[in-house]
Design a protein around this motif. Structure first.
Motif, PDB file in Angstrom:
ATOM      1  N   SER A  95      25.029  12.891  32.622  1.00  0.00           N
ATOM      2  CA  SER A  95      26.446  12.871  33.010  1.00  0.00           C
ATOM      3  C   SER A  95      27.290  13.726  32.076  1.00  0.00           C
ATOM      4  O   SER A  95      28.310  14.290  32.498  1.00  0.00           O
ATOM      5  CB  SER A  95      26.969  11.438  33.015  1.00  0.00           C
ATOM      6  N   ASP A  96      26.865  13.857  30.802  1.00  0.00           N
ATOM      7  CA  ASP A  96      27.588  14.718  29.861  1.00  0.00           C
ATOM      8  C   ASP A  96      27.117  16.166  29.959  1.00  0.00           C
ATOM      9  O   ASP A  96      27.912  17.092  29.857  1.00  0.00           O
ATOM     10  CB  ASP A  96      27.398  14.209  28.432  1.00  0.00           C
ATOM     11  N   ARG A  97      25.820  16.345  30.150  1.00  0.00           N
ATOM     12  CA  ARG A  97      25.262  17.697  30.229  1.00  0.00           C
ATOM     13  C   ARG A  97      25.862  18.472  31.404  1.00  0.00           C
ATOM     14  O   ARG A  97      26.095  19.670  31.314  1.00  0.00           O
ATOM     15  CB  ARG A  97      23.741  17.631  30.372  1.00  0.00           C
ATOM     16  N   PHE A  98      26.101  17.772  32.504  1.00  0.00           N
ATOM     17  CA  PHE A  98      26.656  18.422  33.694  1.00  0.00           C
ATOM     18  C   PHE A  98      28.053  17.907  34.012  1.00  0.00           C
ATOM     19  O   PHE A  98      28.427  17.779  35.173  1.00  0.00           O
ATOM     20  CB  PHE A  98      25.712  18.215  34.888  1.00  0.00           C
ATOM     21  N   SER A  99      28.810  17.646  32.951  1.00  0.00           N
ATOM     22  CA  SER A  99      30.213  17.265  33.146  1.00  0.00           C
ATOM     23  C   SER A  99      31.010  18.480  33.612  1.00  0.00           C
ATOM     24  O   SER A  99      30.570  19.627  33.481  1.00  0.00           O
ATOM     25  CB  SER A  99      30.797  16.729  31.841  1.00  0.00           C
ATOM     26  N   TYR A 100      32.194  18.220  34.119  1.00  0.00           N
ATOM     27  CA  TYR A 100      33.025  19.321  34.624  1.00  0.00           C
ATOM     28  C   TYR A 100      33.364  20.304  33.504  1.00  0.00           C
ATOM     29  O   TYR A 100      33.288  21.527  33.690  1.00  0.00           O
ATOM     30  CB  TYR A 100      34.306  18.760  35.244  1.00  0.00           C
ATOM     31  N   ASN A 101      33.720  19.779  32.317  1.00  0.00           N
ATOM     32  CA  ASN A 101      34.144  20.659  31.230  1.00  0.00           C
ATOM     33  C   ASN A 101      33.017  21.571  30.759  1.00  0.00           C
ATOM     34  O   ASN A 101      33.219  22.781  30.559  1.00  0.00           O
ATOM     35  CB  ASN A 101      34.659  19.819  30.059  1.00  0.00           C
ATOM     36  N   TRP A 102      31.794  21.008  30.587  1.00  0.00           N
ATOM     37  CA  TRP A 102      30.692  21.837  30.124  1.00  0.00           C
ATOM     38  C   TRP A 102      30.253  22.823  31.188  1.00  0.00           C
ATOM     39  O   TRP A 102      29.925  23.977  30.888  1.00  0.00           O
ATOM     40  CB  TRP A 102      29.516  20.972  29.690  1.00  0.00           C
ATOM     41  N   ASN A 173      30.348  30.095  41.185  1.00  0.00           N
ATOM     42  CA  ASN A 173      31.406  29.090  41.098  1.00  0.00           C
ATOM     43  C   ASN A 173      30.777  27.739  40.794  1.00  0.00           C
ATOM     44  O   ASN A 173      29.557  27.617  40.647  1.00  0.00           O
ATOM     45  CB  ASN A 173      32.246  29.053  42.378  1.00  0.00           C
ATOM     46  N   LEU A 174      31.607  26.731  40.691  1.00  0.00           N
ATOM     47  CA  LEU A 174      31.123  25.372  40.429  1.00  0.00           C
ATOM     48  C   LEU A 174      30.965  24.622  41.738  1.00  0.00           C
ATOM     49  O   LEU A 174      31.815  24.712  42.625  1.00  0.00           O
ATOM     50  CB  LEU A 174      32.097  24.625  39.517  1.00  0.00           C
ATOM     51  N   ILE A 175      29.880  23.888  41.842  1.00  0.00           N
ATOM     52  CA  ILE A 175      29.698  22.971  42.963  1.00  0.00           C
ATOM     53  C   ILE A 175      29.530  21.560  42.406  1.00  0.00           C
ATOM     54  O   ILE A 175      29.053  21.380  41.275  1.00  0.00           O
ATOM     55  CB  ILE A 175      28.471  23.346  43.824  1.00  0.00           C
ATOM     56  N   SER A 176      29.952  20.589  43.151  1.00  0.00           N
ATOM     57  CA  SER A 176      29.841  19.196  42.717  1.00  0.00           C
ATOM     58  C   SER A 176      28.788  18.474  43.550  1.00  0.00           C
ATOM     59  O   SER A 176      28.553  18.817  44.709  1.00  0.00           O
ATOM     60  CB  SER A 176      31.188  18.482  42.853  1.00  0.00           C
ATOM     61  N   ARG A 177      28.161  17.494  42.918  1.00  0.00           N
ATOM     62  CA  ARG A 177      27.153  16.691  43.601  1.00  0.00           C
ATOM     63  C   ARG A 177      27.164  15.285  43.022  1.00  0.00           C
ATOM     64  O   ARG A 177      27.229  15.127  41.790  1.00  0.00           O
ATOM     65  CB  ARG A 177      25.772  17.328  43.428  1.00  0.00           C
ATOM     66  N   VAL A 178      27.125  14.295  43.879  1.00  0.00           N
ATOM     67  CA  VAL A 178      27.127  12.904  43.443  1.00  0.00           C
ATOM     68  C   VAL A 178      25.687  12.448  43.248  1.00  0.00           C
ATOM     69  O   VAL A 178      24.842  12.615  44.134  1.00  0.00           O
ATOM     70  CB  VAL A 178      27.843  11.997  44.465  1.00  0.00           C
ATOM     71  N   GLU A 179      25.394  11.906  42.050  1.00  0.00           N
ATOM     72  CA  GLU A 179      24.060  11.390  41.761  1.00  0.00           C
ATOM     73  C   GLU A 179      24.153   9.945  41.287  1.00  0.00           C
ATOM     74  O   GLU A 179      25.164   9.521  40.724  1.00  0.00           O
ATOM     75  CB  GLU A 179      23.379  12.246  40.693  1.00  0.00           C
TER      76      GLU A 179
END
Length: 376
Positions: A95-102, A173-179
């Motif tokens: 969750s931190d490795r693939f946070s929005y900020n990083w 670009n950034l893509i989001s995914r719910v895990e």
């Protein structure tokens, strides 16, 4: 460790040796890049401090200063990227490795490093052109390569190069995914024996190819710009200019052999000018060694397609990054080895007062029209 075809996939273009090299070197790349960036950052700060001294001011040194600034920014920005991508422990929460900020930082890193590395290329080509004019056409050097023109060219590079890289910015670009992750932010295994606390849905962010690049020819345009415009054309130009400079050095050597004792002063002047040219040629050759392979790989990707990109280009990514970082860090060593005036100015600035300073005459790192001799 040797990785089998089953674990990595066979690489028909580059072979398993390249794939094995990638996975072996990847374990050390983070630490190696941090060491190079630490040394290179300090070295480029010292370059800037020395080259901007009043006695060192010249058009060539102004270009070298602009080059040091660009290289410094590339290496300083690479430090958090190397930490995030290579040095964080394997159990670092997903969750931190693939946070929005990083993930946003990784996306910005791609554009930032591309832009400032392109600026370095622009300034290296400018350096070669300036030196070529100074050595081969000294009669027009004072008009074409004066300080005002040089500063304008440097500023133009810092303005135009980020614009040239716009297609590259639009490619990702950034893509989001719910895990489904556990309480500490890790993905549970299939049997969920390692779950910590209750499971929860977490939105993760990843850098991915943009829809624009996936549905248009943008990715091809990016590779053309990257491999041909940014890499291969400058490398060809530098190769031609470097060969012309080498020919000029050989001609100057022949002229000096014909000079009589009464012309000793002219011979000394040509000899000192040649030393400066040799040092700048070393800078150019290092650039060619690190940049030409990247341009060739990019061009082959255009010609051979996605499979070559996956088999060769991606597997060589860390090695190409390291070559670029080394090229950005090593100029300080070249200046110290090949320019006495740089060494003398450096010693006056940074060596303790109780250490004796050299009183030797030193050549300018780059007054392109006359030989600048400084007593220190």
């Amino acid at each position: 460790m040797v990785y089998s075809n089953e674990t990595m996939g066979y690489s028909p273009y580059c072979g398993d040796m390249v794939v094995n090299l990638r996975y072996t070197y990847e374990q050390y790349h983070g630490y190696a890049s941090l060491l190079v960036c630490a040394f290179g950052s300090v070295a480029n700060i010292l370059n800037i401090a020395v080259l901007t001294r009043k006695e060192m001011v010249s058009p060539t040194n102004a270009i070298l200063t602009g080059l040091a600034v660009a290289d410094l920014l590339v290496m300083v920005e690479y430090v958090p990227f190397a930490y995030h991508m290579y040095l964080r422990p394997d159990n670092y929460p997903r969750s931190d490795r693939f946070s929005y900020n990083w993930s946003l930082f990784v996306l910005l890193h791609s554009g930032f490093s591309q832009a400032f590395h392109t600026i370095s290329i622009w300034l290296t080509v400018t350096l070669a052109v300036w030196r070529y004019v100074a050595v081969v056409h000294p009669q027009i050097n004072r008009i074409w390569c004066r300080m005002e023109t040089t500063l304008s060219t440097i500023a133009l590079g810092y303005l135009i190069c980020p614009l040239i890289c716009i297609p590259s910015y639009l490619t990702f670009n950034l893509i989001s995914r719910v895990e489904l992750l556990d309480a500490v932010g890790n993905r549970p295994s299939a049997n969920r024996s390692d779950v910590v606390g209750p499971l929860r849905n977490v939105t993760l962010y990843f850098v991915n190819v943009s829809d624009l690049a996936a549905t248009t020819c943008l990715s091809d345009i990016v590779f053309w710009v990257y491999s041909v415009v940014i890499k291969i054309i400058p490398c060809i130009a530098l190769t031609v200019l470097s060969l012309r400079l080498i020919c000029a050095l050989l001609e100057a050597k022949q002229r000096r052999a014909k000079l009589t004792a009464s012309s000793r002063k002219s011979a000394d002047k040509e000899r000192q000018t040649d030393r400066t040219t040799r040092m700048l040629l070393a800078v150019l050759f290092l650039f060619l060694i690190t940049e030409f392979p990247q341009g060739i790989l990019g061009l082959l990707t255009l010609l051979l397609g996605k499979k070559f990109f996956q088999d060769c280009y991606q597997n060589m990514g860390d090695v190409m990054d390291m070559l670029a970082l080394v090229n950005s860090a090593i100029n300080f060593i070249l200046y110290c080895v090949m320019s006495r005036q740089f060494r003398n100015t450096f010693s006056l600035l940074f060596l303790p007062a109780w250490i004796p300073k050299s009183n030797a005459q030193g050549i300018s790192l780059g007054n392109p029209t006359t030989t600048q001799v400084t007593q220190v």
